[in-house]
Design a protein around this motif. Structure first.
Motif, short mmCIF file in Angstrom:
data_model
loop_
_atom_site.label_atom_id
_atom_site.label_comp_id
_atom_site.label_asym_id
_atom_site.label_seq_id
_atom_site.Cartn_x
_atom_site.Cartn_y
_atom_site.Cartn_z
N ARG A 61 -51.05 -57.73 4.08
CA ARG A 61 -51.89 -56.53 4.24
C ARG A 61 -51.00 -55.31 4.18
NH1 ARG A 61 -57.03 -56.23 5.48
NH2 ARG A 61 -57.08 -54.21 6.44
N THR A 95 -58.40 -50.63 9.96
CA THR A 95 -57.36 -51.43 9.30
C THR A 95 -56.33 -52.02 10.26
OG1 THR A 95 -56.01 -49.44 8.92
CG2 THR A 95 -57.52 -50.09 7.16
N GLU A 135 -59.10 -56.46 9.00
CA GLU A 135 -58.35 -57.70 9.19
C GLU A 135 -59.29 -58.88 9.35
OE1 GLU A 135 -54.40 -55.85 11.40
OE2 GLU A 135 -56.22 -56.23 12.58
N ASN A 137 -62.24 -59.14 8.11
CA ASN A 137 -62.77 -59.42 6.78
C ASN A 137 -61.78 -60.23 5.95
OD1 ASN A 137 -64.87 -59.03 4.69
ND2 ASN A 137 -63.22 -57.94 3.67
N GLN A 138 -60.49 -59.92 6.06
CA GLN A 138 -59.48 -60.68 5.32
C GLN A 138 -59.44 -62.13 5.80
OE1 GLN A 138 -55.74 -58.73 4.64
NE2 GLN A 138 -54.69 -60.62 4.11
N GLN A 141 -62.40 -63.80 4.24
CA GLN A 141 -62.23 -64.01 2.79
C GLN A 141 -61.29 -65.16 2.47
OE1 GLN A 141 -60.82 -60.09 1.64
NE2 GLN A 141 -62.73 -59.70 0.57
N TYR A 142 -60.17 -65.25 3.20
CA TYR A 142 -59.12 -66.19 2.80
C TYR A 142 -59.05 -67.48 3.60
CZ TYR A 142 -57.53 -62.50 -0.24
OH TYR A 142 -57.49 -61.55 -1.22
#
Length: 193
Positions: A61, A95, A135, A137-138, A141-142
């Motif tokens: 990130r 963020t 974070e 959301n990341q 997603q992953y």
């Protein structure tokens, strides 16, 4: 005529010598910083547990202070209220979860979700926090298999009465009343040098 004296630094097979002590100190500092960062070859694939780093690797990130590896705790901590309904806290970054968590803990009052995340320890690391909405959301997603049930709090406040959350069944980002209990999953950052 007197010969110049050398200043020497040696560590882990690296030796730096120069008559200019300032140059040696700068290079030694740089060498120590590089030694502290994990070698690129030791970084696991996204979704794998990172031995010694306290959790599952979620990728890189970019933050205002530079790129960091994002690591999510291997454990879901349960359900907690965000806390302090009706209070503006300043934890508004979308963020930077560690910044938000620190802001909440220093504000005084009761912030159970942030406190639970900050108290989490793994592999000797005590620098976890409640993830920002970005974070979180990341993570969704992953490594979506780590957050599979219900809604999770982020550390990002929306207003005095609401904070951002994510419903992981469908990836919906929304906001919820701060005194409702939602799930918590801690994260930590590791600087890339």
């Amino acid at each position: 005529m007197q010969a110049n004296q050398l200043t020497t630094y040696s560590r882990l097979g690296l030796t730096i010598s120069s008559p200019d002590e300032a140059v040696v100190l700068k290079l030694a500092t740089l060498a120590m910083t590089v030694d502290a960062a994990p070698a690129a070859s030791s970084v696991p694939a996204i979704g794998e547990y990172w031995p010694g780093q306290g959790g599952v690797y979620v990728g890189i990130r970019h933050y205002p202070d530079g790129p960091h590896h994002l690591i999510v705790g291997a454990e879901d901590l349960g359900k907690f209220a965000w806390g302090e309904y009706g209070a503006e806290t300043g934890a508004t970054s979308r963020t930077h979860g560690i910044l938000n968590t620190t802001t909440l803990l220093e504000a005084g009052g009761s912030f159970p979700a942030a406190e639970a995340a900050a108290n989490y320890t793994a592999d000797g690391h005590h620098d976890f926090g409640l993830p920002s909405i970005g974070e979180l959301n990341q993570v969704w997603q992953y490594v979506p298999d780590l957050i599979t049930e219900g809604a999770y709090w982020s550390s990002s406040q929306r207003s005095a009465n609401f904070a951002f959350d994510m419903t992981v069944d469908d990836g919906t980002q929304d906001y919820y009343v701060k005194n409702v209990e939602l799930r918590v999953r801690p994260v930590r950052r590791l600087p890339i040098h």
